[in-house]
Scaffold this active site. Structure first.
Site, mmCIF file in Angstrom:
data_model
loop_
_atom_site.group_PDB
_atom_site.id
_atom_site.type_symbol
_atom_site.label_atom_id
_atom_site.label_comp_id
_atom_site.label_asym_id
_atom_site.label_seq_id
_atom_site.Cartn_x
_atom_site.Cartn_y
_atom_site.Cartn_z
ATOM 1 N N LYS A 126 -8.991 -3.342 8.915
ATOM 2 C CA LYS A 126 -7.913 -4.126 9.499
ATOM 3 C C LYS A 126 -8.429 -5.165 10.490
ATOM 4 O O LYS A 126 -9.602 -5.203 10.841
ATOM 5 C CB LYS A 126 -6.903 -3.198 10.180
ATOM 6 C CG LYS A 126 -6.186 -2.258 9.225
ATOM 7 C CD LYS A 126 -5.426 -3.024 8.147
ATOM 8 C CE LYS A 126 -4.541 -2.118 7.300
ATOM 9 N NZ LYS A 126 -5.287 -1.153 6.477
ATOM 10 N N ARG A 150 -1.980 12.135 18.544
ATOM 11 C CA ARG A 150 -2.507 11.417 19.697
ATOM 12 C C ARG A 150 -3.823 10.702 19.357
ATOM 13 O O ARG A 150 -4.707 11.274 18.729
ATOM 14 C CB ARG A 150 -2.745 12.382 20.869
ATOM 15 C CG ARG A 150 -1.489 13.039 21.407
ATOM 16 C CD ARG A 150 -1.803 13.888 22.626
ATOM 17 N NE ARG A 150 -2.720 14.973 22.305
ATOM 18 C CZ ARG A 150 -2.352 16.226 22.054
ATOM 19 N NH1 ARG A 150 -1.065 16.556 22.071
ATOM 20 N NH2 ARG A 150 -3.245 17.159 21.806
ATOM 21 N N PHE A 180 0.853 -1.187 0.000
ATOM 22 C CA PHE A 180 0.000 0.000 0.000
ATOM 23 C C PHE A 180 0.889 1.237 0.000
ATOM 24 O O PHE A 180 1.984 1.247 0.562
ATOM 25 C CB PHE A 180 -0.921 -0.013 1.224
ATOM 26 C CG PHE A 180 -1.910 1.116 1.244
ATOM 27 C CD1 PHE A 180 -2.896 1.209 0.278
ATOM 28 C CD2 PHE A 180 -1.857 2.087 2.223
ATOM 29 C CE1 PHE A 180 -3.808 2.254 0.279
ATOM 30 C CE2 PHE A 180 -2.756 3.143 2.243
ATOM 31 C CZ PHE A 180 -3.742 3.216 1.263
ATOM 32 N N HIS A 198 -0.794 -5.427 8.467
ATOM 33 C CA HIS A 198 -1.622 -6.611 8.198
ATOM 34 C C HIS A 198 -1.396 -7.725 9.208
ATOM 35 O O HIS A 198 -2.011 -8.790 9.073
ATOM 36 C CB HIS A 198 -1.295 -7.189 6.811
ATOM 37 C CG HIS A 198 -1.487 -6.258 5.674
ATOM 38 N ND1 HIS A 198 -1.094 -6.577 4.380
ATOM 39 C CD2 HIS A 198 -2.041 -5.030 5.594
ATOM 40 C CE1 HIS A 198 -1.382 -5.577 3.567
ATOM 41 N NE2 HIS A 198 -1.945 -4.627 4.285
ATOM 42 N N TYR A 200 3.652 24.692 28.648
ATOM 43 C CA TYR A 200 3.900 24.718 27.194
ATOM 44 C C TYR A 200 5.388 24.678 26.872
ATOM 45 O O TYR A 200 5.892 25.442 26.049
ATOM 46 C CB TYR A 200 3.218 25.934 26.549
ATOM 47 C CG TYR A 200 1.729 25.937 26.788
ATOM 48 C CD1 TYR A 200 0.895 25.092 26.066
ATOM 49 C CD2 TYR A 200 1.166 26.739 27.768
ATOM 50 C CE1 TYR A 200 -0.473 25.054 26.305
ATOM 51 C CE2 TYR A 200 -0.201 26.717 28.030
ATOM 52 C CZ TYR A 200 -1.020 25.873 27.290
ATOM 53 O OH TYR A 200 -2.359 25.840 27.536
ATOM 54 N N ARG A 212 5.610 18.071 23.329
ATOM 55 C CA ARG A 212 5.303 18.478 24.706
ATOM 56 C C ARG A 212 5.460 17.296 25.659
ATOM 57 O O ARG A 212 4.869 16.237 25.450
ATOM 58 C CB ARG A 212 3.881 19.011 24.750
ATOM 59 C CG ARG A 212 3.503 19.740 26.015
ATOM 60 C CD ARG A 212 2.077 20.241 25.900
ATOM 61 N NE ARG A 212 1.694 21.042 27.061
ATOM 62 C CZ ARG A 212 0.472 21.505 27.275
ATOM 63 N NH1 ARG A 212 -0.492 21.237 26.402
ATOM 64 N NH2 ARG A 212 0.215 22.221 28.345
#
Length: 388
Positions: free
Chosen positions: A188, A236, A88, A162, A226, A219
């Site tokens: 999947k 995330r 792919f 896979h 920050y 971070r």
């Protein structure tokens, strides 16, 4: 053929009260992102344990998993990544989006996995990573690839999109000494619609910590001021997806065992059809997760193959054309392609070209059906191929 009733296959994705309970649990914890909730953390521990890895990092999708893994392995402008020509496009684009050059090499005509000899021939001083793809859940030749890697000082990155639950000589993906990535996209073997993971073997904790920073905008954990230490992006995974994946993981082993059992029968039936050659195996790959039921029809044209796939779908099979060779897509040539012509790459990738033209695959939900459906599937394939 038109009078034959279409076989009935299980739906995909599969879910039950385990997913419902997990979604409610994530909802009611009151924090829906990984830095405030507990579902992503729990899933990462469970997924790492299941695959024999020291760490797992859940991310937004499998393409980002590849890109993140390559980045922490030092891939960037001026480097090269060796990938199979038959895969792919994400296997290639993840490196190209980092400014690297993707070098496609040929695959084995029986297993469809990367050819170690072609890998060895393609290594240059600029080669930063070798990326075997475990095609359809059949693990690549990890013994030979590990030897090539050690001899040349070039690490492996397993594209295991896979290969959830697969094993090589009794060892799980995370026990093979190299970083690996997974996908949880809708089709999947376990899914939350989208999602991915990078798994890190023992000894790669430093890269894991670096990957965590890069997947969370640079971070640190528990940062309240920050203090972005390095550049990164937001990759995330959210708490709801992680809750679903925890439930999906619990049925993985049972489903892998059933698919393997059904493929033993279906591959024998397909192999008895004149003109059909099912994907081969490797006894060392002693646990194959069977993301696809793949077979070739040698000698058929690409147009003929595509028409055949349409007829299989009309007859009730969830059939698809095989991947197009990555170097035969416009996307490959946009940036990060090697300084070779298409013809030059194709000349050294004859197996890739042939498989891309004559390969057909069936969705893995076919292999979750009963033995009667395996016979019905083979009968449909035989009838369609005979009429092609």
């Amino acid at each position: 053929m038109d009078a034959r009733p279409a076989p009935e296959f299980p739906a995909w994705p599969q879910y039950d009260d385990a997913e419902r309970d997990g979604l409610i649990r994530a909802l009611e914890q009151g924090q829906w992102w990984r830095m405030g909730g507990s579902e992503v953390d729990s899933f990462e521990r469970e997924f790492a344990d299941h695959h024999g890895a020291e760490h797992a990092l859940a991310v937004t999708n499998g393409t980002h998993a590849l890109e993140l893994a390559l980045q922490v392995m030092g891939v960037g402008p001026g480097t090269e990544v060796i990938v199979p020509g038959f895969t792919f496009i994400s296997s290639s684009q993840a490196a190209q989006r980092l400014g690297a050059v993707t070098v496609p090499v040929d695959v084995d005509p029986d297993t469809y996995n990367i050819d170690p000899g072609a890998v060895a021939a393609a290594i240059t001083p600029r080669t930063k990573v070798i990326m075997p793809v475990h095609m359809a859940g059949l693990m690549a030749d990890m013994d030979t690839l590990a030897k090539i890697s050690a001899e040349n000082g070039v690490p492996l990155l397993q594209d295991a999109a896979h290969a959830h639950g697969a094993q090589w000589q009794g060892r799980r993906v995370g026990e093979l000494g190299s970083i690996a990535t997974f996908s949880f996209q809708n089709g999947k073997l376990m899914t939350a619609g989208e999602g991915g993971a990078v798994v890190f073997p023992e000894g790669e904790s430093e890269k894991y910590e670096l990957a965590f920073l890069r997947h969370s905008c640079g971070r640190p954990r528990n940062d309240r001021r920050y203090l972005h230490r390095i550049s990164g992006s937001n990759m995330r995974l959210n708490e709801f997806s992680a809750a679903v994946l925890r439930a999906q993981l619990r049925r993985l082993d049972e489903q892998v065992a059933l698919r393997d059992q059904r493929w033993t029968l279906l591959s024998r039936l397909l192999g008895a059809i004149d003109g059909v050659v099912p994907q081969g195996g490797d006894v060392r790959a002693d646990r194959n997760s069977h993301y696809m039921a793949m077979f070739r029809i040698p000698g058929i044209s690409e147009e003929g193959r595509n028409t055949l796939v349409d007829r299989l779908v009309a007859a009730g099979l969830p059939a698809f054309a095989g991947f197009r060779a990555i170097y035969r897509t416009e996307a490959f040539w946009e940036f990060g392609a090697p300084e070779e012509s298409l013809d030059a790459i194709a000349e050294r990738c004859p197996n890739t070209d042939a498989i891309s033209q004559d390969c057909v695959w069936l969705h893995h939900r076919v292999l979750l059906a009963g033995e009667q459906e395996m016979h019905a599937t083979a009968e449909i394939v035989a009838a369609v191929v005979a009429g092609a």
